[in-house]
Design a protein around this motif. Sequence first.
Motif, PDB file in Angstrom:
ATOM      1  N   ALA A   6       7.373 -36.317 -35.126  1.00  0.00           N
ATOM      2  CA  ALA A   6       8.642 -36.358 -34.401  1.00  0.00           C
ATOM      3  C   ALA A   6       8.601 -35.436 -33.194  1.00  0.00           C
ATOM      4  CB  ALA A   6       9.778 -35.950 -35.334  1.00  0.00           C
ATOM      5  N   SER A   7       8.006 -34.252 -33.378  1.00  0.00           N
ATOM      6  CA  SER A   7       7.904 -33.257 -32.303  1.00  0.00           C
ATOM      7  C   SER A   7       6.504 -32.668 -32.303  1.00  0.00           C
ATOM      8  CB  SER A   7       8.941 -32.151 -32.500  1.00  0.00           C
ATOM      9  OG  SER A   7      10.249 -32.685 -32.512  1.00  0.00           O
ATOM     10  N   ALA A   8       6.108 -32.091 -31.191  1.00  0.00           N
ATOM     11  CA  ALA A   8       4.752 -31.561 -31.023  1.00  0.00           C
ATOM     12  C   ALA A   8       4.628 -30.182 -31.669  1.00  0.00           C
ATOM     13  CB  ALA A   8       4.390 -31.513 -29.549  1.00  0.00           C
ATOM     14  N   LEU A   9       4.777 -30.144 -32.978  1.00  0.00           N
ATOM     15  CA  LEU A   9       4.706 -28.896 -33.731  1.00  0.00           C
ATOM     16  C   LEU A   9       3.574 -29.001 -34.758  1.00  0.00           C
ATOM     17  CD1 LEU A   9       8.527 -28.495 -34.508  1.00  0.00           C
ATOM     18  CD2 LEU A   9       7.233 -27.330 -32.710  1.00  0.00           C
ATOM     19  N   THR A  19      11.357 -29.694 -38.302  1.00  0.00           N
ATOM     20  CA  THR A  19      10.221 -30.380 -37.692  1.00  0.00           C
ATOM     21  C   THR A  19      10.646 -31.361 -36.603  1.00  0.00           C
ATOM     22  OG1 THR A  19      10.321 -31.945 -39.547  1.00  0.00           O
ATOM     23  CG2 THR A  19       8.713 -30.166 -39.695  1.00  0.00           C
ATOM     24  N   ASN A  20      11.942 -31.508 -36.398  1.00  0.00           N
ATOM     25  CA  ASN A  20      12.447 -32.406 -35.360  1.00  0.00           C
ATOM     26  C   ASN A  20      13.253 -31.596 -34.358  1.00  0.00           C
ATOM     27  OD1 ASN A  20      13.770 -34.300 -33.774  1.00  0.00           O
ATOM     28  ND2 ASN A  20      14.208 -35.690 -35.477  1.00  0.00           N
ATOM     29  N   THR A  21      12.655 -31.355 -33.197  1.00  0.00           N
ATOM     30  CA  THR A  21      13.341 -30.612 -32.137  1.00  0.00           C
ATOM     31  C   THR A  21      13.579 -31.506 -30.925  1.00  0.00           C
ATOM     32  OG1 THR A  21      11.209 -29.814 -31.268  1.00  0.00           O
ATOM     33  CG2 THR A  21      12.339 -28.420 -32.890  1.00  0.00           C
ATOM     34  N   ARG A  22      13.577 -32.804 -31.152  1.00  0.00           N
ATOM     35  CA  ARG A  22      13.744 -33.759 -30.059  1.00  0.00           C
ATOM     36  C   ARG A  22      15.124 -33.621 -29.411  1.00  0.00           C
ATOM     37  NH1 ARG A  22       9.827 -38.244 -30.876  1.00  0.00           N
ATOM     38  NH2 ARG A  22      11.060 -39.435 -29.354  1.00  0.00           N
ATOM     39  N   TYR A  43      16.735 -39.526 -31.050  1.00  0.00           N
ATOM     40  CA  TYR A  43      16.097 -39.403 -32.364  1.00  0.00           C
ATOM     41  C   TYR A  43      16.060 -37.948 -32.846  1.00  0.00           C
ATOM     42  CZ  TYR A  43      14.790 -44.170 -31.324  1.00  0.00           C
ATOM     43  OH  TYR A  43      14.845 -45.514 -31.000  1.00  0.00           O
ATOM     44  N   GLY A  44      16.805 -37.090 -32.194  1.00  0.00           N
ATOM     45  CA  GLY A  44      16.863 -35.693 -32.597  1.00  0.00           C
ATOM     46  C   GLY A  44      18.286 -35.174 -32.554  1.00  0.00           C
ATOM     47  N   ASN A  68      21.620 -34.266 -34.445  1.00  0.00           N
ATOM     48  CA  ASN A  68      22.385 -34.400 -35.683  1.00  0.00           C
ATOM     49  C   ASN A  68      21.682 -35.332 -36.672  1.00  0.00           C
ATOM     50  OD1 ASN A  68      23.050 -37.131 -34.979  1.00  0.00           O
ATOM     51  ND2 ASN A  68      24.811 -36.426 -33.801  1.00  0.00           N
ATOM     52  N   VAL A  69      22.185 -35.350 -37.887  1.00  0.00           N
ATOM     53  CA  VAL A  69      21.490 -36.092 -38.934  1.00  0.00           C
ATOM     54  C   VAL A  69      21.476 -37.590 -38.659  1.00  0.00           C
ATOM     55  CG1 VAL A  69      23.560 -36.285 -40.423  1.00  0.00           C
ATOM     56  CG2 VAL A  69      21.267 -36.362 -41.453  1.00  0.00           C
ATOM     57  N   GLU A  70      22.521 -38.104 -38.039  1.00  0.00           N
ATOM     58  CA  GLU A  70      22.524 -39.531 -37.710  1.00  0.00           C
ATOM     59  C   GLU A  70      21.350 -39.877 -36.797  1.00  0.00           C
ATOM     60  OE1 GLU A  70      26.880 -38.359 -38.331  1.00  0.00           O
ATOM     61  OE2 GLU A  70      25.072 -37.482 -37.434  1.00  0.00           O
ATOM     62  N   ASN A  71      21.099 -39.035 -35.800  1.00  0.00           N
ATOM     63  CA  ASN A  71      19.984 -39.284 -34.891  1.00  0.00           C
ATOM     64  C   ASN A  71      18.641 -39.083 -35.575  1.00  0.00           C
ATOM     65  OD1 ASN A  71      21.762 -39.871 -32.876  1.00  0.00           O
ATOM     66  ND2 ASN A  71      21.397 -38.007 -31.670  1.00  0.00           N
ATOM     67  N   ARG A  72      18.531 -38.040 -36.378  1.00  0.00           N
ATOM     68  CA  ARG A  72      17.248 -37.768 -37.044  1.00  0.00           C
ATOM     69  C   ARG A  72      16.879 -38.882 -38.023  1.00  0.00           C
ATOM     70  NH1 ARG A  72      19.714 -32.756 -38.222  1.00  0.00           N
ATOM     71  NH2 ARG A  72      19.167 -32.969 -40.435  1.00  0.00           N
ATOM     72  N   LEU A  73      17.893 -39.536 -38.580  1.00  0.00           N
ATOM     73  CA  LEU A  73      17.662 -40.628 -39.526  1.00  0.00           C
ATOM     74  C   LEU A  73      17.327 -41.942 -38.817  1.00  0.00           C
ATOM     75  CD1 LEU A  73      17.854 -41.953 -42.364  1.00  0.00           C
ATOM     76  CD2 LEU A  73      20.335 -42.036 -42.052  1.00  0.00           C
ATOM     77  N   ARG A  74      17.635 -42.043 -37.550  1.00  0.00           N
ATOM     78  CA  ARG A  74      17.586 -43.328 -36.849  1.00  0.00           C
ATOM     79  C   ARG A  74      16.238 -44.043 -37.000  1.00  0.00           C
ATOM     80  NH1 ARG A  74      21.015 -44.746 -32.757  1.00  0.00           N
ATOM     81  NH2 ARG A  74      21.610 -42.548 -32.525  1.00  0.00           N
ATOM     82  N   TYR A  75      15.130 -43.360 -36.729  1.00  0.00           N
ATOM     83  CA  TYR A  75      13.827 -44.042 -36.784  1.00  0.00           C
ATOM     84  C   TYR A  75      13.393 -44.363 -38.215  1.00  0.00           C
ATOM     85  CZ  TYR A  75       8.937 -45.217 -36.112  1.00  0.00           C
ATOM     86  OH  TYR A  75       7.732 -45.863 -36.144  1.00  0.00           O
ATOM     87  N   PRO A  76      13.447 -43.428 -39.186  1.00  0.00           N
ATOM     88  CA  PRO A  76      13.096 -43.806 -40.561  1.00  0.00           C
ATOM     89  C   PRO A  76      13.914 -44.999 -41.068  1.00  0.00           C
ATOM     90  CG  PRO A  76      13.221 -41.434 -40.379  1.00  0.00           C
ATOM     91  CD  PRO A  76      13.728 -41.978 -39.088  1.00  0.00           C
ATOM     92  N   LEU A  77      15.186 -45.045 -40.737  1.00  0.00           N
ATOM     93  CA  LEU A  77      16.032 -46.155 -41.184  1.00  0.00           C
ATOM     94  C   LEU A  77      15.612 -47.462 -40.506  1.00  0.00           C
ATOM     95  CD1 LEU A  77      18.419 -46.591 -43.093  1.00  0.00           C
ATOM     96  CD2 LEU A  77      19.952 -46.172 -41.160  1.00  0.00           C
ATOM     97  N   GLU A  78      15.212 -47.359 -39.247  1.00  0.00           N
ATOM     98  CA  GLU A  78      14.729 -48.531 -38.511  1.00  0.00           C
ATOM     99  C   GLU A  78      13.471 -49.096 -39.189  1.00  0.00           C
ATOM    100  OE1 GLU A  78      12.657 -49.094 -34.171  1.00  0.00           O
ATOM    101  OE2 GLU A  78      14.391 -47.765 -34.281  1.00  0.00           O
TER     102      GLU A  78
END
Length: 769
Positions: A517-520, A577-580, A584-585, A587-597
């Motif tokens: 998700a992020s370059a970490l 691990t998500n600092t986007r 896709y970064g 709040n939780v709605e955004n962080r969930l967006r890709y896995p849900l997709e």
Amino acid sequence: MDIVSIGGGPAGLYAAILLKRDLPDARVRVFEQNAPADTFGFGVVFSDQTLDVFAGADQISYDMIRAAFSYWDDLDIAVRNHVFRVPGNGFCGCSRRTLLQVLYHRAEALGVELHFGAAVMPAQFPDADLILAADGINSRVRQHDAAHFAPAIDLRSNRFVWLGSTRALDAFTFFFRECEEGLFIAHCYQYETERSTWVIEIDEETFARCGFEAMAEADYVAYLERVFSEELAGHPLIANRSIWRRFPAIRCAKWHKDNVVLLGDAKSTAHFSIGSGTKLAMEDAIALHGAIMSTDSISAALALYETQRRGEVERLQHAAEVSLTWFEHLHRYWPMSETRFAFSLMTRSKAITWDDLTLRAPAFIAQVQQDFERDCARRGDAVRPGVVPAFQPFRLRDMTLANRVVVSPMSTYRAREGVPSEWHLVHYGAMARGGAGLIYTEMTDVSDDGRITPGCAGLYTDEQVHAWRRIVDFVHAEGESRVCLQLGHAGRKGATRVMWEGMDEPLAEGGWELLAASALPYHPHSTVPRAMTRDDMDRVKADFVAATRRAVGCGFDMIELHCAHGYLLASFLSPLTNTRMDDYGGNVENRLRYPLEVFRAMRAVWPADRPMAVRLSATDWQEGGITMEEVVYIARAFGQAGCDLIDVSTGQTTPSARPVFGRMFQVPFAEQIRAETGLAVMCVGNISSVDQANTILAAGRADLVAFGRPMLVDPALILRAAARYGAPMPALPPGARPGLNAMTRTENRRFADEQALRVKARPRRHAME
């Protein structure tokens, strides 16, 4: 030797008694800030096992204490219009004042100097060889040297008040009462003739709605008498400086400094719901006495005391925390049937299990069994009357499992170029012959660059499809087990060595580009992953869809999307691990967006009659990580997208995680997700016996129970358990049936022997004959 105890409660007094008895030439002084007759609270309670410890430590004080006991073997749970009586508990209660008076008399008889109304500090005793800081929950000694002792005080959310009553009780009793303002709990036990303790507990919202903050003591006591009027049966509640409190869970990083040592509540606390406060205090005294008598110096003794005692204290504190958490989240359990509610309460701290209660309270377990069967019937599962919960069938869509015991996904790192080997055929074949209802594959990767290690299995080539189909066909042909494929992508944790060469350590050579998700990087010295672009997301999603299509051809019964443990999709979900900064970064709605997709794309090509699961890490075990509120939100979203089962794990998101391990340590997370979403859940994590599985299932904490490491070396674990509980045995080839018959006879004998030993070890009455 000059010994000083600051504090004249059970910890300081009992330590003074033991030390003076065995060091008669020592000067032992106890300084208590209150008067001898002053005490707060009403009764104290000990289990039979604790009393045995006291008898071994000092027979004389034990004999003095037990003469004043009220003894009960039963525990009552009164919920709505039902009362459940559970025998075989073995507890004794006595007045706290009586206990202190007994200890005063014993101390004085030995020559201990007692000083009351004296608030002192260690600096006042420069010549003392040993100073016991036993000055209670608000310890001034601990506070004075807080930088050294490093106390952590967790002020819990519920409110409680300590009261008494003249009502006699013949059992330790939990009363639950629902009023317009909320739920009220009374923890009650008799401690002497016509005297009982009533600890009344409510949540913060109920406390506010009742207006207790603004009430005088007499007013809220009268209010509580009205709430529990039926339970009090005309008897009053009695106050004794009974103020509303929040329980402080106290832990200290260090227990001693120079010649000063913390004892009892000054050092650590355990919630009253498991009755451990005075027990911990007096057992601290016993442990300290033992350390002093077995060493040559005070410094060595204090180091030994802390080393030997800390593990037991932390174990009890963990059990107490699990117990108090149950009461803090009472709203989760209140909608349950009365029977399941009572069973959940009895097994809340993990110390009491299905097998324990089968021996001690067979009538109660029969009720629990019937209640579980009714629940199975309500959700449309087939019911096997009289068969323990672990061996009841379970249905997800059109897939029916013969039992609820699951072989957890476990990476074995034995694949070659992603192709499962002959080792996998034997491995999964043995699990199938062992009778598991569901067998998970290890995490199987959707692409070559999605592997964790070079030894990981995949499903992205025709050769891999052929190998997996052979395994699935064998499992289906040789037993009733169903097979679930766990699909994942390693993300930033890829290109690492196999476990035994250095888990999560990067490959020395032969690595590949990593995505996240992020370059970490995972470790500071790990390969830095590339933050995924939209093109990357589309490519990886296509890999998941292609693997899902291949899984259909392999004949898998179920498929699971791996969104846990810091792998690629999990790296989107956790804020660690998500600092986007894009969609896709944040709040939780955004962080969930890709896995849900990805999940929705998989669900679209996976047959509608076959179930899908998602594995989630319910906590990162690290400050700033994902919250349970977010995890519940995520689980609900997957459920709405067509997920049938949430596979609940925890952690492994970052190497900085600090998990709190223990028996069944991840089960509470599964329980919360199940209670708050209504979704089916699977739990895993240090579950070692089918007894534990029966307990988890019957209490409504999960729907499926997964076994990991025990199955690696004992594929027959489930077969033996089926024999032990008289459950239907899995179908095996005719040539294997004689072995099954022999196993059944052996397990029946072993089970009978275990039950006989448990009967001998049952709590015994300590009351005077």
